[in-house]
Design an enzyme around this catalytic site. Structure first.
Site, PDB file in Angstrom:
ATOM      1  N   ASP A  92     -12.416   6.445  -3.007  1.00 41.76           N
ATOM      2  CA  ASP A  92     -12.603   7.522  -3.979  1.00 41.76           C
ATOM      3  C   ASP A  92     -13.998   8.111  -3.858  1.00 41.76           C
ATOM      4  O   ASP A  92     -14.920   7.431  -3.403  1.00 41.76           O
ATOM      5  CB  ASP A  92     -12.477   6.989  -5.417  1.00 41.76           C
ATOM      6  CG  ASP A  92     -11.051   6.733  -5.806  1.00 41.76           C
ATOM      7  OD1 ASP A  92     -10.138   7.201  -5.110  1.00 41.76           O
ATOM      8  OD2 ASP A  92     -10.846   6.048  -6.816  1.00 41.76           O
ATOM      9  N   TYR A  94     -17.555   8.976  -5.530  1.00 37.20           N
ATOM     10  CA  TYR A  94     -18.307   8.329  -6.602  1.00 37.20           C
ATOM     11  C   TYR A  94     -17.981   9.018  -7.925  1.00 37.20           C
ATOM     12  O   TYR A  94     -17.814  10.237  -7.980  1.00 37.20           O
ATOM     13  CB  TYR A  94     -19.808   8.425  -6.346  1.00 37.20           C
ATOM     14  CG  TYR A  94     -20.277   7.702  -5.103  1.00 37.20           C
ATOM     15  CD1 TYR A  94     -20.072   6.338  -4.929  1.00 37.20           C
ATOM     16  CD2 TYR A  94     -20.955   8.387  -4.096  1.00 37.20           C
ATOM     17  CE1 TYR A  94     -20.524   5.671  -3.797  1.00 37.20           C
ATOM     18  CE2 TYR A  94     -21.418   7.732  -2.964  1.00 37.20           C
ATOM     19  CZ  TYR A  94     -21.195   6.376  -2.817  1.00 37.20           C
ATOM     20  OH  TYR A  94     -21.646   5.742  -1.696  1.00 37.20           O
ATOM     21  N   PHE A 105     -19.275   8.107   1.010  1.00 38.11           N
ATOM     22  CA  PHE A 105     -20.460   7.242   0.931  1.00 38.11           C
ATOM     23  C   PHE A 105     -21.761   7.994   0.665  1.00 38.11           C
ATOM     24  O   PHE A 105     -22.775   7.373   0.359  1.00 38.11           O
ATOM     25  CB  PHE A 105     -20.615   6.391   2.209  1.00 38.11           C
ATOM     26  CG  PHE A 105     -19.504   5.406   2.404  1.00 38.11           C
ATOM     27  CD1 PHE A 105     -19.451   4.237   1.651  1.00 38.11           C
ATOM     28  CD2 PHE A 105     -18.517   5.660   3.327  1.00 38.11           C
ATOM     29  CE1 PHE A 105     -18.416   3.333   1.823  1.00 38.11           C
ATOM     30  CE2 PHE A 105     -17.469   4.755   3.517  1.00 38.11           C
ATOM     31  CZ  PHE A 105     -17.422   3.595   2.758  1.00 38.11           C
ATOM     32  N   HIS A 214     -15.033  -3.950   3.380  1.00 38.85           N
ATOM     33  CA  HIS A 214     -15.692  -2.826   2.714  1.00 38.85           C
ATOM     34  C   HIS A 214     -17.161  -3.163   2.458  1.00 38.85           C
ATOM     35  O   HIS A 214     -17.498  -4.314   2.165  1.00 38.85           O
ATOM     36  CB  HIS A 214     -14.986  -2.522   1.385  1.00 38.85           C
ATOM     37  CG  HIS A 214     -15.346  -1.189   0.823  1.00 38.85           C
ATOM     38  ND1 HIS A 214     -16.447  -0.999   0.014  1.00 38.85           N
ATOM     39  CD2 HIS A 214     -14.764   0.033   0.959  1.00 38.85           C
ATOM     40  CE1 HIS A 214     -16.525   0.279  -0.328  1.00 38.85           C
ATOM     41  NE2 HIS A 214     -15.525   0.926   0.239  1.00 38.85           N
TER      42      HIS A 214
END
Length: 252
Positions: A92, A94, A105, A214
């Site tokens: 998703d 942020y 990211f 992750h």
């Protein structure tokens, strides 16, 4: 809303659109032409009709959505299809104020780096000796051909995962399929179980897949992320196939 610039509702659209209707929809989509043409079938699909309606309803209900609509396709704007050399797949956007910028990211320079991004930059420094960056804006990567793609491209403020299963997953599946089909010798960096599942149809005869856990603290601290050296492996592969390596060092 700026994402599709289409103010008409789509609930009553017939299942099969005419060529003229499809062209009218595509004319309103704001993304580079090569992406638009390659994704034309998905962009004019019933899936995207439903997603547009969902987003419109969220805005009309007064919900705060991240990133801003004008940045939801930022990854495509900064990295046209013809320039894609690497795909880094996130989950998703942020969901905190000011963080999401349409690049997986990445956060604007004025926003503190989230823990996952800190871990990515730490692994990069350990892998290839880059100077640890004081900011988390990854635009420089995107401009070199690194497609920073999230599985979902929008989220409600403060509600992680709130826009899952609304249509974005099918859209981003189509994006990965387009890269897989249209290009050769692309590096797919898949971090975490969700990202790995998205890679099941990638042709490994003509692309490289790099996987790891992750980079979130929960995942990375259990092992399987640090020490995987994705940045040096990516550049080695690109050079082996006659492509320019990525300059991963972020400008300060």
């Amino acid at each position: 809303m700026d994402l599709f610039d289409n103010n008409q509702t789509t609930n009553n659209n017939p299942p099969q659109k005419t060529a003229e209707e499809k062209q009218a929809i595509l004319a309103q989509v704001k993304m580079p032409d090569d992406w638009k043409q390659a994704l034309a079938e998905e962009l004019t699909s019933q899936n995207m009709d439903g997603l547009r309606d969902f987003l419109r309803q969220q805005y009309q209900a007064g919900k705060t959505i991240y990133p801003p609509a004008s940045l939801m396709f930022n990854a495509f704007d900064l990295t046209p299809l013809s320039q894609v050399k690497v795909v880094i797949l996130g989950q998703d956007p942020y969901h905190g104020a000011g963080q999401a910028m349409g690049l997986a990211f990445s956060v604007p320079k004025t926003i503190p780096k989230p823990p996952s991004l800190n871990n990515v930059l730490k692994e990069m420094a350990d892998d290839i000796g880059t100077t640890y960056s004081h900011h988390g804006d990854l635009t420089y990567w995107a401009q070199q051909g690194v497609l920073l793609l999230n599985t979902s491209l929008s989220v409600e403020a403060g509600q992680a995962g709130s826009h899952q299963n609304q249509g974005w997953e099918q859209f981003t599946d189509a994006v990965i399929d387009v890269v897989n089909t249209h290009l050769e010798h692309v590096v797919f960096i898949l971090w975490g179980s969700k990202a790995k599942k998205k890679g099941k149809y990638i042709n490994t005869d003509k692309h490289l897949i790099l996987t790891a856990t992750h980079p979130s603290p929960l995942g990375a601290n259990r092992g399987g992320f640090f020490g995987t050296r994705p940045f040096s492996k990516t550049n080695d592969y690109l050079r082996q196939h006659g492509k320019t390596a990525i300059d991963w060092q972020l400008p300060q």
